[in-house]
Write a protein that holds these residues in place. Sequence first.
Motif, PDB file in Angstrom:
ATOM      1  N   VAL A  82      -1.891 118.825  40.671  1.00 49.18           N
ATOM      2  CA  VAL A  82      -2.886 117.597  40.837  1.00 49.18           C
ATOM      3  C   VAL A  82      -1.803 116.521  40.296  1.00 49.18           C
ATOM      4  O   VAL A  82      -0.862 116.644  39.517  1.00 49.18           O
ATOM      5  N   ALA A  83      -2.044 115.383  40.990  1.00 46.45           N
ATOM      6  CA  ALA A  83      -1.388 113.938  40.709  1.00 46.45           C
ATOM      7  C   ALA A  83      -2.385 112.969  40.695  1.00 46.45           C
ATOM      8  O   ALA A  83      -3.013 112.964  41.715  1.00 46.45           O
ATOM      9  N   TRP A  84      -2.256 111.913  39.855  1.00 45.68           N
ATOM     10  CA  TRP A  84      -3.011 110.672  39.850  1.00 45.68           C
ATOM     11  C   TRP A  84      -2.541 109.871  41.111  1.00 45.68           C
ATOM     12  O   TRP A  84      -1.532 109.451  41.016  1.00 45.68           O
ATOM     13  N   GLU A  85      -3.344 109.491  42.129  1.00 42.99           N
ATOM     14  CA  GLU A  85      -2.977 108.532  43.142  1.00 42.99           C
ATOM     15  C   GLU A  85      -3.353 107.042  42.579  1.00 42.99           C
ATOM     16  O   GLU A  85      -2.652 106.301  42.849  1.00 42.99           O
ATOM     17  N   ASP A  86      -4.581 106.899  42.040  1.00 44.42           N
ATOM     18  CA  ASP A  86      -5.061 106.018  41.197  1.00 44.42           C
ATOM     19  C   ASP A  86      -6.118 106.271  40.270  1.00 44.42           C
ATOM     20  O   ASP A  86      -6.291 107.272  40.206  1.00 44.42           O
ATOM     21  N   ALA A  87      -6.775 105.151  39.884  1.00 47.64           N
ATOM     22  CA  ALA A  87      -7.695 105.398  38.708  1.00 47.64           C
ATOM     23  C   ALA A  87      -9.012 106.450  39.214  1.00 47.64           C
ATOM     24  O   ALA A  87      -9.523 107.243  38.470  1.00 47.64           O
ATOM     25  N   ASP A  88      -9.155 106.276  40.711  1.00 47.00           N
ATOM     26  CA  ASP A  88     -10.320 106.881  41.314  1.00 47.00           C
ATOM     27  C   ASP A  88     -10.016 108.030  42.097  1.00 47.00           C
ATOM     28  O   ASP A  88     -11.066 108.413  42.913  1.00 47.00           O
ATOM     29  N   HIS A  89      -8.706 108.358  42.374  1.00 49.08           N
ATOM     30  CA  HIS A  89      -8.406 109.170  43.277  1.00 49.08           C
ATOM     31  C   HIS A  89      -7.387 110.096  42.891  1.00 49.08           C
ATOM     32  O   HIS A  89      -6.389 109.809  42.229  1.00 49.08           O
ATOM     33  N   LEU A  90      -7.272 111.580  43.099  1.00 46.07           N
ATOM     34  CA  LEU A  90      -6.307 112.487  42.852  1.00 46.07           C
ATOM     35  C   LEU A  90      -5.899 113.037  44.087  1.00 46.07           C
ATOM     36  O   LEU A  90      -6.625 113.290  44.915  1.00 46.07           O
ATOM     37  N   LEU A  91      -4.631 113.510  44.086  1.00 45.98           N
ATOM     38  CA  LEU A  91      -4.123 114.372  45.097  1.00 45.98           C
ATOM     39  C   LEU A  91      -4.035 115.756  44.430  1.00 45.98           C
ATOM     40  O   LEU A  91      -3.636 115.982  43.400  1.00 45.98           O
ATOM     41  N   VAL A  92      -4.955 116.572  45.052  1.00 49.39           N
ATOM     42  CA  VAL A  92      -5.135 118.139  44.686  1.00 49.39           C
ATOM     43  C   VAL A  92      -4.626 119.038  45.529  1.00 49.39           C
ATOM     44  O   VAL A  92      -5.026 119.085  46.660  1.00 49.39           O
TER      45      VAL A  92
END
Length: 705
Positions: free
Chosen positions: A190-200
Amino acid sequence: MRPFILALLLATTLPGAAIAQAAPQPTGDDPYIWLEEPASPRAMAWVESHNAASTKILEADPRYPILYEEALAIAGAKDRIPAPSFTHGAIYNFWQDPDHLRGIWRRTTLADYKTANPSWTTVLDVDALGKAEGKSWVLKGIECLQPEERRCLISLSDGGEDAVEIREFDLDSGGFVTGGFHLARGKHRVAWEDADHLLVATDWAPGDLTPSGYPYIVKRLGRGQPMSAAVEVFRGDRNDGGYGVSPEVLRDAAGHQLAVIQRPLDTFRHQSYVVTGKGAQRVAIPDKASITDLVDGRVIVQLDEAWTAAGPAFGPGAVAELDLAALKAAPDVLHPKILWMPGPRDSLTGIASTRGTLLLGTLENVRGRAWTYVPAAGGGWTATRLNLPDNLAIDLGAADTRSDRAFITASGFLTPSTLYLADGATGSLEVVKTLPPKFDASQDVVEQLEARSSDGTPIPYFVVHRKGIAYDGTTPTLMTAYGGFQVSETPYYSGTMGKLWLERGGAFVLANIRGGGEFGPAWHEAGLGTKRQIIYDDFTAVAKDLIARRITSPRRLGIEGGSNGGLLMGVEFTQHPELWNAVVIQVPLLDMIRISKIAAGASWQGEYGDVNADPAVMAFWRRLSPYQNLKAGVHYPEPFIFTTTKDDRVGPQHARKFAARMEEMKLPFFYYENTEGGHGAGADLKQAAHTNALTMAYLQRKLMD
């Protein structure tokens, strides 16, 4: 991993030449397949029986209670250096002690951290959380969204396994976010893309995992969305090797951002992709190169193989840079610049970045170095070697993206760890904390020696021993190594090793055998796949050198290793039983014929080869695989075999089957399987202290009595 104290050394080229020659055990009719069921009632009954038999003897040793108390006291000592991280404008630390066995995540200010007795505020109590929820929670990871670092993803494992549950945590409110991101148990990436989206990357549907049990599909998950609504960003192949596809988002202080996806082809080779408005686009870098950092709009690339298309300077082990804007515009047409080149005895050990600087950790003949690189106007870098002590291991710690500060640790076998606060821009260093000595090292000395392996290659190794020892072969000596996965083994300070072994007159040996990364990628690649016998020859050569120098003798020589190092122990056990009187085999790989069928074994075919696809690999491991090469009638030393039920990486199956085959052949052994702990010594400090005390009781019985 550190090869000893789980937390967390002139050989023939012919395998088995030192023992009676016999055909390997057949692989088609394995009577112990039933022990491959990790938690079946029948398997667990076997485990309980063998645990009871071994602990009855080892815990009855009069040394055991003292060893346990010393191991627990050192592991839980209040005067340890709290490992710091820069998070959300404060210093955070994860801490375990006898009052917090699973640990607390806590914070303080930098100014307070520098004091002798910081005032900490608990942010998350893992013991209390587990008690409230009826789970055996172990904290496995924390990732906070930069640059604010207020929201964090907390990874929790039940019992210490690699699979985790992920929850969103708010540092300002001090609690889990109601309705926030939440991923149920799995081997997530998992990585934070921005405050409202994750790359999973995860198992989005049944079957969405590779044969190793890792994900190969990345999707974008929005806040408030069910998992079923996530949008696919990248798809590898179900038959991909390695550890699974991994998303990562790099950011620098100037506000630049780069989303990177690595698609593994095997254990070490992977394709790199960047996520742009055009989707995921492959980057034209070698398969054994990694995009590791982002500083001042410059993308940092670590090379583990030569980048021939870039020119002769871009050799294996080097560090290169790319322009971020150009990379995003045309990831298939690159114009790299060289940043750092290793010398013949150099290797890279770490990369970190602050707000405006890059830090590199390197080895020079297995001695640590640290460098700062400051971007120069118009291109290039200004490099400065930090003025740290020589002849020690240097480890890059946490770096601050809000300033140019970073923590760096220096330590050695007899030198307690010193924590420095470095300024990457100026190169200045400030001593922040020094670990009080945990054992009396005044009678000890460290030497770096060399042995000659079977092909004539010099193999360096460190020996820690009493001053003025009698060179008559009587010194109890514990030797370890790892020898795989390009892992560099360097000097380190272990209070447990010092207190429980060195203070009692034992010597300790760390061997820098091939398979590791001490001298760059070539040192690792020399022992890949069917070339692996040279790794085992290196280890044997060091043992024979110790004996030839009369430092020790087979009667007083013991060896220890875990994981891949456990495989090393198994091979040395079966090939050269005459050289050792004690062998500690921890969380090991031992059945190399069925490795791809057990836990995550299929992900390591880049290291060991594929027995299912390559007849040469199958033939090689039929000659060397420890489980298949145990032979009745051979005088083996009595080993101590340790594993954990919750190890979903290597798995307890290897250790169980090896012990069962020894039992079938009426060969003596000690066996202990912790029911928690994952791929390590235990899920908490008491479990780890128990494991260490059992191990040391065994070693002292075998080598000191």
